[in-house]
Design an enzyme around this catalytic site. Structure first.
Site, PDB file in Angstrom:
ATOM      1  N   GLU A 176       9.333 -17.520  -4.159  1.00 49.16           N
ATOM      2  CA  GLU A 176       9.625 -17.045  -2.812  1.00 49.16           C
ATOM      3  C   GLU A 176       8.543 -17.466  -1.821  1.00 49.16           C
ATOM      4  O   GLU A 176       7.351 -17.356  -2.087  1.00 49.16           O
ATOM      5  CB  GLU A 176       9.720 -15.514  -2.780  1.00 49.16           C
ATOM      6  CG  GLU A 176       9.912 -15.014  -1.345  1.00 49.16           C
ATOM      7  CD  GLU A 176      10.012 -13.511  -1.217  1.00 49.16           C
ATOM      8  OE1 GLU A 176       9.928 -12.811  -2.232  1.00 49.16           O
ATOM      9  OE2 GLU A 176      10.174 -13.062  -0.065  1.00 49.16           O
ATOM     10  N   ASP A 194      -7.258  -8.994  -3.367  1.00 50.45           N
ATOM     11  CA  ASP A 194      -7.578  -9.098  -1.947  1.00 50.45           C
ATOM     12  C   ASP A 194      -8.759  -8.173  -1.679  1.00 50.45           C
ATOM     13  O   ASP A 194      -8.702  -6.985  -1.991  1.00 50.45           O
ATOM     14  CB  ASP A 194      -6.348  -8.670  -1.117  1.00 50.45           C
ATOM     15  CG  ASP A 194      -6.615  -8.768   0.379  1.00 50.45           C
ATOM     16  OD1 ASP A 194      -7.676  -9.299   0.752  1.00 50.45           O
ATOM     17  OD2 ASP A 194      -5.771  -8.313   1.162  1.00 50.45           O
ATOM     18  N   ASP A 221     -11.173  -6.898   1.394  1.00 51.80           N
ATOM     19  CA  ASP A 221     -11.226  -6.944   2.854  1.00 51.80           C
ATOM     20  C   ASP A 221     -12.475  -6.221   3.327  1.00 51.80           C
ATOM     21  O   ASP A 221     -12.813  -5.149   2.850  1.00 51.80           O
ATOM     22  CB  ASP A 221      -9.983  -6.263   3.431  1.00 51.80           C
ATOM     23  CG  ASP A 221      -9.812  -6.614   4.890  1.00 51.80           C
ATOM     24  OD1 ASP A 221      -8.798  -7.251   5.205  1.00 51.80           O
ATOM     25  OD2 ASP A 221     -10.690  -6.256   5.699  1.00 51.80           O
TER      26      ASP A 221
END
Lengths: 487, 407
Positions: free
Chosen positions: B46, B111, B113
């Site tokens: 996708e 991830d 951050d």
């Protein structure tokens, strides 16, 4: 094809028993359900055994939804197990050890057929079955469990002494529990870490290069995970094969029913008021006060709508009328009640159009059948009526308003709503309803988790009402008695 | 033709030029596909596009890198994200049987951050980032990299700068791609010690029997080496009253905390280093050394965005996209670059297009070449992705050869 009485699915399953049971078809109480049953089964046994197992699995699901602790879950499920699907140990002198295990084995596979058909059902089934397996594993006798573990290859690699020495420092961490002496004596098994995700998540094992070093006392984790993935795979396989199955037309409806029952709670026929111990009849003018104190939300909203609009549509009348009938409203009183409620309708029209239906529902017209009141399962099945179960059909905002307006006088506070809504959100409608019952009956000594008393969930609106009325009566009697004690 | 790229780094003209001439579609394809001929790893993958005006297009899939490039150039998205490999082509979503489109494979992604570090950083806040606070990210990268390689045995790790204040990690090992959601959740649980978000200042209690779990001990051994420079001198976390109060909160002995407070209040300029020494002395005397270890972990251990890693169907921005606010390209970083990495030094889309214009002027307007990036400052980064993709293809090749031999 084997006959049930004589056949064994697999000869290696036979082991000699010390007791005079002779050879058991199912040597272990625990079962991984590897091979499907190949014996003949009657259609009735097919269904009843499955329903019995379903009772247990529903209890497990409900417990999870209600955040019961493991001990509570154990207690509650044990009650259900003894009642529906007892399973004895080898040393128990149970008459029919093989029969019990055969039923366990059969019911598991019937439910597999019923629950393989959607991802949601599969997941819920796997979760409930794994929990059941854990419960049985824990309650199994140590030597019987060991012989079960030896009967299967779990594909774990024993860690040899040199390797254990290599990681001695890491393995000896107090983080992994027990005293140092015990840790050093501990035996370890090596498996890919992906097979013990629960231990990894809690950092309860030592992991190196993708291998988890599992101490023997945590071995059960591997077993449980193995059971879970094994069943998951088997269900997916069954799902793929089921359309191609040469199906007996008698079975599909049974399977449909079973999977629906799992979603909506098991239906019960709540037919007689005598069961609840209040065989008194109810008068038409009592209905209003009863509704305000004792009715579940579905019937409460029907009642309120009827009072507000002086009318109910056909299915609403049917649902509410049958409920009142079972509650103890006689046909004469029912006609009086509906006549009064439909105040805007002329006598003539009422007699012509409505009276027949009321008498019909009491079995006095037409087919003359004694219709039971609708159970939660029927109310939850979509498409049967416009009314049904408000917990399922209402939007969250409307449901919260309806709950507060109906039950705030009985002690339901808006701070209780988030909990109820969380059950609704996870589609545990009967749990939401049960929780409302508990909250509104806390003054009658019903506490959280007790359900309708005795850990029962709401599965029928009449059960809800009958239980509520019974509790009120008990309280009344207590109040009557108490002054005498004081004197 | 000079393009006006002054104010808006992500105008559609700029993006089109970037995608047409600079974006390394072929490298991305190789990295995702693990071999030259298209496989499900690419065709059932996708892609999701974010178009200007908050339009979000999900469930796109492509058969080749060229097809992807064509679509990207048509749509000119501000950025695009990569999702999982599904059981069927995502673009056929409406025609396949319901429930037949499920995620099956997915790189294990992480991830980190900078915003999660706001409670412990003093130099910047929110969206800002500088060389100093990048050191938090660098520490996290080292700890994670070490843990994932040593404990889980993964080798194919690709670290990618997220374009502003964070970093992504993509793990493409076969075993990592095959993890279920449950296993991903477990792995995240294993790696999590400090909760990101609101809970981050919660007191940790990581010790059992006075010891850390071996994996955390290993992380701590590294963090010990950077705690002094990062927290004490660089960030000077305990200089302000607010800063040292946070520290005193976790001191288990109220009397010790009170004594330290009086001492520190009387000399407001006392540096973090000296305060740490004060605390250490007390800890040794009062026997709460494990608390100090907790503090080191609290301040420097990786703070993961757990939701990203837990689910296979989570989308993550593709490498080499342009960050819409900063205009910086999301470039891969190698482990040895991490420590000295300066987010400001990353090429921006505007800068790259200027470089292209310059080349054009020098060489004269020739035909458009496809590997224009060869001549820009993007080259080293693309080479890095190519090398990474090569090593993945190597694995696939070896596996195929092995199965051939068994035949």
């Amino acid at each position: 094809m084997y006959k049930a009485s004589t056949g064994a699915p697999n000869d290696t399953y036979r082991v000699a028993q010390v007791a005079n049971h002779g050879l058991l078809t199912y040597p272990h109480r625990l079962n991984f359900y590897d091979a499907p049953p190949l014996f003949e089964v009657t259609a009735e046994e097919f269904e009843t055994s499955a329903i019995h197992r379903l009772h247990i699995l529903s209890e497990i699901e409900t417990s999870a939804a209600r955040n019961r602790t493991w001990d509570e879950l154990k207690k509650v499920t044990a009650i259900q197990c003894d009642q529906h699907l007892p399973l004895g140990h080898n040393i128990d002198k149970t008459e029919d050890l093989d029969g019990e295990r055969r039923r366990d084995y059969l019911s598991h596979f019937v439910l597999r057929l019923a629950f393989c058909r959607s991802e949601d059902l599969r997941q819920r089934f796997v979760k409930a079955e794994t929990t059941l397996f854990k419960l049985r594993y824990e309650s199994d006798l140590i030597n019987e469990r060991a012989s079960f573990l030896n009967s299967r290859d779990f594909n774990w690699i024993p860690v040899d002494a040199t390797e254990q020495k290599l990681y001695a420092k890491e393995l000896n961490s107090p983080y992994f529990g027990k005293t140092e002496a015990e840790r050093l004596a501990e035996k370890y098994y090596k498996v890919k870490w992906t097979r013990v995700p629960d231990l990894v998540e809690r950092r309860k094992v030592f992991v190196k290069k993708g291998w988890a070093y599992v101490p023997s006392r945590e071995q059960s984790s591997i077993v449980f995970h193995e059971f879970e993935t094994h069943l998951q795979r088997a269900l997916e396989m069954t799902a793929k094969l089921i359309p191609r199955l040469d199906e007996d037309t008698r079975l599909i409806p049974v399977l449909d029913n079973l999977s629906r029952a799992f979603l909506n709670g098991i239906s019960s026929e709540w037919t007689s008021t005598a069961d609840a111990g209040n065989s008194e009849t109810i008068k038409a003018e009592q209905v209003d006060s009863l509704a305000k104190k004792h009715f579940p939300l579905c019937m409460r909203t029907l009642h309120d709508n009827l009072q507000r609009d002086n009318h109910l549509k056909h299915f609403g009348r049917l649902q509410y009328g049958l409920f009142l009938k079972v509650l103890g409203l006689s046909v004469e009183e029912a006609i009086v009640f509906w006549r009064k409620s439909f105040s805007r309708i002329a006598d003539d029209k009422f007699n012509k159009e409505y009276k027949y239906n009321i008498r019909h529902s009491y079995g006095l017209e037409g087919k003359r059948a004694n219709y039971p009141a609708k159970s939660c399962q029927q109310l939850l099945t979509p498409g049967t009526s416009d009314h049904g179960c408000p917990y399922r059909n209402y939007s969250p905002e409307n449901l919260q308003t309806a709950l507060l307006s109906a039950y705030s006088s009985q002690g339901l506070r808006s701070s209780d709503l988030p909990e109820i809504m969380s059950y609704v959100k996870s589609s545990h409608y009967h749990v939401a309803c049960t929780r409302v019952f508990e909250l509104t009956h806390s003054t009658d000594g019903i506490s959280k988790g007790e359900g309708l008393g005795g850990y029962e969930n709401v599965i029928h609106p009449n059960e809800y009402a009958a239980r509520s009325i019974a509790l009120a009566k008990m309280k009344e009697e207590k109040v009557k008695e108490e002054p005498m004690v004081v004197e | 033709m000079e393009m006006d790229i002054g104010n808006d780094p992500t105008s559609t003209e700029v993006m089109l030029a970037f995608y047409r001439r600079l974006y390394p579609f072929k490298s991305i394809y190789n990295w995702l596909n693990h071999e030259h001929a298209p496989t499900r790893l690419f065709t059932h993958r996708e892609f999701a596009f974010t178009l200007p005006g908050d339009v979000y297009l999900r469930y796109n899939s492509f058969t080749t890198a060229d097809e992807l490039k064509k679509q990207v150039c048509d749509l000119k998205p501000t950025r695009f994200e990569i999702g999982p490999v599904y059981s069927a082509r995502p673009r056929d979503r409406k025609t396949v049987r319901a429930g037949a489109l499920t995620p099956v494979l997915r790189e294990l992604v992480f991830d980190i951050d900078m915003t999660d570090y706001d409670p412990v950083r003093t130099c910047c806040s929110e969206a800002d980032i500088c060389k100093n606070c990048w050191q938090f990210i660098a520490a996290a990268v080292h700890v994670l990299d070490m843990a994932l390689r040593d404990q889980f045995g993964y080798e194919k790790l690709l670290w990618v700068y997220s374009g502003r204040r964070g970093i992504h990690l993509w793990i493409s090992d076969k075993e990592a791609m095959e993890l279920t959601d449950q296993q991903r959740k477990a792995l995240v649980g294993w790696l999590t010690a400090v909760q990101a978000g609101k809970e981050s200042s919660k007191k940790l209690n990581l010790h059992t029997g006075g010891r850390l779990s071996p994996s955390l001990q290993m992380a701590l051994d590294y963090l010990n080496t950077i705690f002094g420079s990062l927290i004490l001198s660089n960030q000077d976390c305990f200089l302000s009253e607010e800063g040292y109060e946070e520290l005193l909160k976790v001191v288990p002995d109220a009397k010790v905390a009170a004594a330290l407070r009086t001492k520190w209040e009387s000399s407001p300029s006392r540096s973090s280093e000296r305060k740490w020494v004060d605390l250490k002395k007390r800890a040794a005397a009062e026997n709460f050394m494990p608390t100090l270890e907790d503090i080191i972990i609290q301040y420097t251990y990786p703070r993961l965005d757990a939701e990203v890693s837990k689910h296979r169907n989570h989308l993550l921005k593709a490498p080499f996209c342009v960050h819409p606010k900063t205009g910086r390209v999301c470039v891969p970083l190698s482990l040895d670059m991490i420590d000295n990495f300066d987010p400001e030094s990353v090429p921006t889309v505007g800068q790259l297009l200027k470089e292209l214009d310059k080349i054009k002027r020098e060489e004269g307007d020739g035909a458009e070449v496809h590997s224009d990036w060869e001549k820009t400052s993007l080259k080293p980064y693309i080479d890095m992705l190519d090398r990474h993709a090569q090593s993945l293809m190597e694995v696939t090749r070896n596996e195929k050869r092995k199965s051939d031999m068994s035949w």
